[in-house]
Motif scaffolding. Structure first.
Motif, PDB file in Angstrom:
ATOM      1  N   ARG A 107      66.931  37.485  -2.354  1.00 22.63           N
ATOM      2  CA  ARG A 107      68.008  38.804  -1.759  1.00 22.63           C
ATOM      3  C   ARG A 107      69.327  38.038  -1.807  1.00 22.63           C
ATOM      4  O   ARG A 107      70.279  38.847  -2.097  1.00 22.63           O
ATOM      5  CB  ARG A 107      67.631  38.961  -0.415  1.00 22.63           C
ATOM      6  CG  ARG A 107      68.291  39.764   0.565  1.00 22.63           C
ATOM      7  CD  ARG A 107      68.282  41.167   0.268  1.00 22.63           C
ATOM      8  NE  ARG A 107      69.421  41.784   1.123  1.00 22.63           N
ATOM      9  CZ  ARG A 107      69.329  43.113   1.561  1.00 22.63           C
ATOM     10  NH1 ARG A 107      68.232  43.799   1.286  1.00 22.63           N
ATOM     11  NH2 ARG A 107      70.522  43.660   2.128  1.00 22.63           N
ATOM     12  N   LEU A 248      65.343  48.407  -8.546  1.00 21.43           N
ATOM     13  CA  LEU A 248      66.520  49.282  -8.645  1.00 21.43           C
ATOM     14  C   LEU A 248      66.453  50.649  -9.362  1.00 21.43           C
ATOM     15  O   LEU A 248      66.713  51.361  -8.980  1.00 21.43           O
ATOM     16  CB  LEU A 248      67.766  48.780  -9.116  1.00 21.43           C
ATOM     17  CG  LEU A 248      68.281  47.215  -8.333  1.00 21.43           C
ATOM     18  CD1 LEU A 248      69.991  47.324  -8.692  1.00 21.43           C
ATOM     19  CD2 LEU A 248      68.173  47.542  -6.724  1.00 21.43           C
ATOM     20  N   GLY A 252      66.954  52.942  -6.474  1.00 18.18           N
ATOM     21  CA  GLY A 252      68.406  53.599  -6.466  1.00 18.18           C
ATOM     22  C   GLY A 252      68.548  54.801  -7.045  1.00 18.18           C
ATOM     23  O   GLY A 252      69.397  55.555  -7.396  1.00 18.18           O
ATOM     24  N   THR A 255      65.625  58.231  -3.924  1.00 16.68           N
ATOM     25  CA  THR A 255      66.236  58.076  -2.653  1.00 16.68           C
ATOM     26  C   THR A 255      67.613  58.766  -2.301  1.00 16.68           C
ATOM     27  O   THR A 255      67.622  59.579  -1.521  1.00 16.68           O
ATOM     28  CB  THR A 255      66.570  56.607  -2.086  1.00 16.68           C
ATOM     29  OG1 THR A 255      67.281  56.206  -3.220  1.00 16.68           O
ATOM     30  CG2 THR A 255      65.267  55.818  -2.026  1.00 16.68           C
ATOM     31  N   SER A 297      66.312  60.609   3.479  1.00 16.60           N
ATOM     32  CA  SER A 297      65.296  60.902   2.564  1.00 16.60           C
ATOM     33  C   SER A 297      64.274  59.938   2.391  1.00 16.60           C
ATOM     34  O   SER A 297      63.385  60.065   1.657  1.00 16.60           O
ATOM     35  CB  SER A 297      66.290  60.819   1.175  1.00 16.60           C
ATOM     36  OG  SER A 297      67.130  59.556   1.069  1.00 16.60           O
ATOM     37  N   ARG A 303      54.944  48.496   7.176  1.00 16.09           N
ATOM     38  CA  ARG A 303      54.727  47.011   7.581  1.00 16.09           C
ATOM     39  C   ARG A 303      53.393  46.648   7.645  1.00 16.09           C
ATOM     40  O   ARG A 303      52.631  47.569   7.997  1.00 16.09           O
ATOM     41  CB  ARG A 303      55.618  46.614   8.923  1.00 16.09           C
ATOM     42  CG  ARG A 303      57.418  46.643   8.733  1.00 16.09           C
ATOM     43  CD  ARG A 303      57.573  45.465   7.890  1.00 16.09           C
ATOM     44  NE  ARG A 303      59.135  45.552   8.018  1.00 16.09           N
ATOM     45  CZ  ARG A 303      59.899  46.004   7.283  1.00 16.09           C
ATOM     46  NH1 ARG A 303      59.511  47.024   6.272  1.00 16.09           N
ATOM     47  NH2 ARG A 303      61.259  46.003   7.434  1.00 16.09           N
ATOM     48  N   LEU A 326      60.998  56.198  10.362  1.00 14.54           N
ATOM     49  CA  LEU A 326      62.262  56.280  10.434  1.00 14.54           C
ATOM     50  C   LEU A 326      63.146  57.535  11.054  1.00 14.54           C
ATOM     51  O   LEU A 326      64.002  57.372  11.635  1.00 14.54           O
ATOM     52  CB  LEU A 326      62.950  55.701   9.276  1.00 14.54           C
ATOM     53  CG  LEU A 326      62.336  54.336   8.776  1.00 14.54           C
ATOM     54  CD1 LEU A 326      63.077  53.920   7.417  1.00 14.54           C
ATOM     55  CD2 LEU A 326      62.803  53.117   9.728  1.00 14.54           C
ATOM     56  N   TYR A 361      67.393  45.394   5.060  1.00 15.33           N
ATOM     57  CA  TYR A 361      68.377  46.313   5.216  1.00 15.33           C
ATOM     58  C   TYR A 361      68.692  46.792   3.615  1.00 15.33           C
ATOM     59  O   TYR A 361      68.920  46.031   2.972  1.00 15.33           O
ATOM     60  CB  TYR A 361      69.467  45.923   5.966  1.00 15.33           C
ATOM     61  CG  TYR A 361      70.494  47.048   5.852  1.00 15.33           C
ATOM     62  CD1 TYR A 361      70.680  48.036   6.865  1.00 15.33           C
ATOM     63  CD2 TYR A 361      71.809  47.050   5.119  1.00 15.33           C
ATOM     64  CE1 TYR A 361      71.631  49.187   6.989  1.00 15.33           C
ATOM     65  CE2 TYR A 361      72.600  48.271   5.202  1.00 15.33           C
ATOM     66  CZ  TYR A 361      72.699  49.064   6.168  1.00 15.33           C
ATOM     67  OH  TYR A 361      73.253  50.089   6.324  1.00 15.33           O
ATOM     68  N   CYS A 362      68.766  48.208   3.441  1.00 16.33           N
ATOM     69  CA  CYS A 362      68.808  48.796   2.238  1.00 16.33           C
ATOM     70  C   CYS A 362      70.006  47.888   1.399  1.00 16.33           C
ATOM     71  O   CYS A 362      71.022  48.095   1.704  1.00 16.33           O
ATOM     72  CB  CYS A 362      68.950  50.204   2.078  1.00 16.33           C
ATOM     73  SG  CYS A 362      69.286  50.852   0.512  1.00 16.33           S
ATOM     74  N   GLY A 364      71.244  49.044  -1.356  1.00 17.60           N
ATOM     75  CA  GLY A 364      71.853  49.837  -2.176  1.00 17.60           C
ATOM     76  C   GLY A 364      72.759  50.694  -1.200  1.00 17.60           C
ATOM     77  O   GLY A 364      73.290  51.721  -1.644  1.00 17.60           O
TER      78      GLY A 364
HETATM   79  C1  HEM Z   1      69.905  57.617   0.600  1.00 19.19           C
HETATM   80  C2  HEM Z   1      69.594  56.514  -0.038  1.00 19.19           C
HETATM   81  C3  HEM Z   1      68.679  55.208   0.427  1.00 19.19           C
HETATM   82  C4  HEM Z   1      67.903  55.333   1.486  1.00 19.19           C
HETATM   83  C5  HEM Z   1      67.605  56.338   2.581  1.00 19.19           C
HETATM   84  C6  HEM Z   1      67.249  53.843   1.323  1.00 19.19           C
HETATM   85  C7  HEM Z   1      66.443  53.505   2.296  1.00 19.19           C
HETATM   86  C8  HEM Z   1      65.851  52.296   2.276  1.00 19.19           C
HETATM   87  C9  HEM Z   1      64.912  51.734   3.262  1.00 19.19           C
HETATM   88  C10 HEM Z   1      64.581  52.345   4.449  1.00 19.19           C
HETATM   89  C11 HEM Z   1      64.613  50.512   2.676  1.00 19.19           C
HETATM   90  C12 HEM Z   1      63.424  49.639   3.342  1.00 19.19           C
HETATM   91  C13 HEM Z   1      64.005  48.473   4.278  1.00 19.19           C
HETATM   92  C14 HEM Z   1      62.892  47.729   5.188  1.00 19.19           C
HETATM   93  O1  HEM Z   1      62.007  47.276   4.320  1.00 19.19           O
HETATM   94  O2  HEM Z   1      63.186  47.657   6.036  1.00 19.19           O
HETATM   95  C15 HEM Z   1      65.266  50.359   1.662  1.00 19.19           C
HETATM   96  C16 HEM Z   1      65.258  48.898   0.725  1.00 19.19           C
HETATM   97  C17 HEM Z   1      65.926  48.609  -0.204  1.00 19.19           C
HETATM   98  N1  HEM Z   1      66.928  49.618  -0.736  1.00 19.19           N
HETATM   99 FE1  HEM Z   1      67.392  51.505  -0.403  1.00 19.19          FE
HETATM  100  N2  HEM Z   1      67.608  53.499   0.154  1.00 19.19           N
HETATM  101  C18 HEM Z   1      68.675  54.093  -0.551  1.00 19.19           C
HETATM  102  C19 HEM Z   1      69.215  54.204  -1.646  1.00 19.19           C
HETATM  103  C20 HEM Z   1      69.161  52.818  -2.423  1.00 19.19           C
HETATM  104  C21 HEM Z   1      69.919  52.571  -3.425  1.00 19.19           C
HETATM  105  C22 HEM Z   1      70.954  53.505  -4.203  1.00 19.19           C
HETATM  106  C23 HEM Z   1      69.523  51.408  -3.839  1.00 19.19           C
HETATM  107  C24 HEM Z   1      70.012  50.364  -5.126  1.00 19.19           C
HETATM  108  C25 HEM Z   1      70.546  50.840  -6.234  1.00 19.19           C
HETATM  109  C26 HEM Z   1      68.743  50.826  -2.881  1.00 19.19           C
HETATM  110  C27 HEM Z   1      68.059  49.705  -3.072  1.00 19.19           C
HETATM  111  C28 HEM Z   1      67.036  49.007  -2.131  1.00 19.19           C
HETATM  112  C29 HEM Z   1      66.464  47.714  -2.314  1.00 19.19           C
HETATM  113  C30 HEM Z   1      66.682  46.643  -3.474  1.00 19.19           C
HETATM  114  C31 HEM Z   1      65.846  47.622  -1.023  1.00 19.19           C
HETATM  115  C32 HEM Z   1      65.020  46.268  -0.703  1.00 19.19           C
HETATM  116  C33 HEM Z   1      65.765  45.247   0.274  1.00 19.19           C
HETATM  117  C34 HEM Z   1      65.066  44.272   0.612  1.00 19.19           C
HETATM  118  O3  HEM Z   1      64.058  44.421   0.856  1.00 19.19           O
HETATM  119  O4  HEM Z   1      65.754  43.038   1.026  1.00 19.19           O
HETATM  120  N3  HEM Z   1      68.386  51.780  -2.149  1.00 19.19           N
HETATM  121  N4  HEM Z   1      66.282  51.123   1.235  1.00 19.19           N
END
Ligand code: HEM
Length: 424
Positions: A107, A248, A252, A255, A297, A303, A326, A361-362, A364
């Protein structure tokens, strides 16, 4: 909620894939938070958690609550599809489904490359893509907004960010379509193998792409990850870079499609909010936070408990699968005044848990926010009389436990052509 002879609350009927729930999950949440903030749902074999404070504690405690199983298929897949995934989609965990200490290492690098500068640099490209999409349908007067804007904008943006060749966009979009059902839904047997095939083809494409980029670094996110590797080969393996990029293409994409479509739907069903944004675009930034809070979304994430643990007075066993609502946390009356009111000027809108909290925390979030802001700036400016068509259209949602957005959203507006046709 049915109490059983067991010492914990059980809801035999709760099924997040039922038609009622998919149509309006929000109708359930207040009662969950009040009467049974943690309960077991046998239909999905998960413990459902609905209060903001409980969810916050959980996502901030990766030792007790593991991410290792967050991408396991919800149901047992038919043997051919399972085999295809096993053989063709073997991806080493790096972010979303990795736990510390592995998660800490990967990360750190994934985030370093995902710099504010890299996201900022993408702004003109996001604008260009969005403008191009609007130009493509402005004369038509009526379109399915999901197909023509909300789906292609995040797809093309994330492909650009990653550095995929532009000419592969259509091919890549076809591989990315419909795949969330396999992991988060219950697709019929005949759909499973074709989807697994597409996922395997996408991974093969990403593997080739990453290998190629390693010898031809450019100005994109993948090259930035590979530069970290160039400086220190042990920092990230090629397999890990592939895994980050592969993830991604999913995280990416849908969502953000769903955020933009949900957001537009909320704005157009409350005309005064749309008009406020048209008149004062400075409100768009906070309005996007309110969209994330009010109609996120990603309404649920998973978990697994690594030990027996008590949550809101309920003893949850080791290896319990948790479904964290959530979207319910975002409507928690303990955190938000009048939580069921969509208020684009809400002062603490940004306190939502749509992007979670803690180490996962997300990644992206800045990119998703940039895309949504740009989309609403352009839509309000260029299509001021945009409206739902018809206003009471039936909205269908993809049956799955974690991603929510309309499959189609029909909109209309007065185009130059329509204006010419209707003018006397
Ligand atoms: C409205 C858009 C988005 C929402 C609502 C969203 C929401 C989330 C949520 C709820 C998680 C899980 C966190 C957890 O396990 O506690 C997450 C993880 C993640 N998101 Fe997003 N996401 C969005 C857009 C994006 C975009 C645009 C990208 C990348 C281009 C992205 C990349 C990731 C990645 C790589 C993780 C894993 C992070 C980690 O576990 O360290 N997301 N996202």
């Amino acid at each position: 909620m049915q109490e059983t002879t067991s010492s914990y609350p059980v809801d035999e009927d709760f099924d997040p894939l039922s038609e009622d729930y998919l149509e309006d999950p929000y109708a359930y949440y207040a009662q969950f938070r009040r009467d049974a903030p943690v309960f077991f749902a046998p239909k999905i074999g998960m413990w459902v958690v609905s209060r903001y404070e409980d969810i916050l504690v959980i996502v901030k405690d990766p030792e007790t609550f593991s991410n290792a199983k967050v991408q396991e298929p919800l149901q047992e897949l038919e043997p051919e599809a399972a085999e295809r995934l096993q053989e063709g989609v073997r991806v080493t965990p790096t972010t979303s489904n990795a736990d510390p200490p592995k998660h800490r290492r990967t990360r750190r690098h994934a985030q370093m490359a995902f710099s504010a500068k890299r996201v900022q640099k993408l702004e003109p490209r996001v604008r260009e893509i969005a403008e191009g999409l609007i130009d493509g349908f402005l004369d038509e007067g009526r379109v399915d907004f999901v197909e023509r804007f909300a789906f292609p904008l995040p797809a093309m943006t994330v492909f650009s960010f990653i550095g995929f060749p532009e000419e592969d966009t259509e091919y890549l979009k076809s591989l990315c379509f419909d795949r969330l059902r396999l992991t988060w839904g219950r697709p019929p047997a005949e759909e499973q193998k074709p989807t697994a095939d597409k996922m395997s083809d996408l991974l093969a494409y990403v593997e080739d792409f990453v290998r190629g980029r390693a010898d031809d670094l450019r100005d994109d996110y993948t090259s930035d990850l590979l530069r970290i590797r160039e400086e220190d080969e042990d920092a990230l393996s090629l397999e890990e870079v592939t895994s980050i990029i592969y993830s991604l293409t999913f995280a990416g994409h849908e969502t953000t499609t769903n955020l933009i479509a949900n957001g537009l739907r909320q704005l157009l069903t409350r005309r005064e909010a749309w008009d406020e944004l048209r008149e004062d675009p400075d409100l768009i930034e906070n309005a996007v936070e309110e969209m994330l809070r009010f109609d996120t979304s990603v309404p649920a994430w998973r978990r697994m408990a690594t030990r027996p643990v008590e949550i809101s007075g309920v003893e949850v066993p080791e290896e319990a699968r948790l479904l964290l609502l959530l979207a319910s946390a975002n409507r928690d009356e303990e955190q938000f005044d009048e939580p069921d009111v969509f208020d684009i000027q809400r002062e603490n809108a940004g306190k939502h848990l749509a992007f979670s909290q803690g180490i996962h925390y997300c990644l992206g979030a800045p990119l998703a926010r940039l895309e949504a802001r740009t989309a609403f700036e352009l839509l309000t400016a260029r299509m001021p009389d945009l409206r739902l068509a018809p206003e009471d259209q039936t909205i269908e949602f993809e049956p799955n436990i974690s991603f929510r957005g309309p499959k189609e959203l029909w909109v209309e507006w007065t185009s130059d052509q329509t204006a010419q046709q209707t003018s006397p």
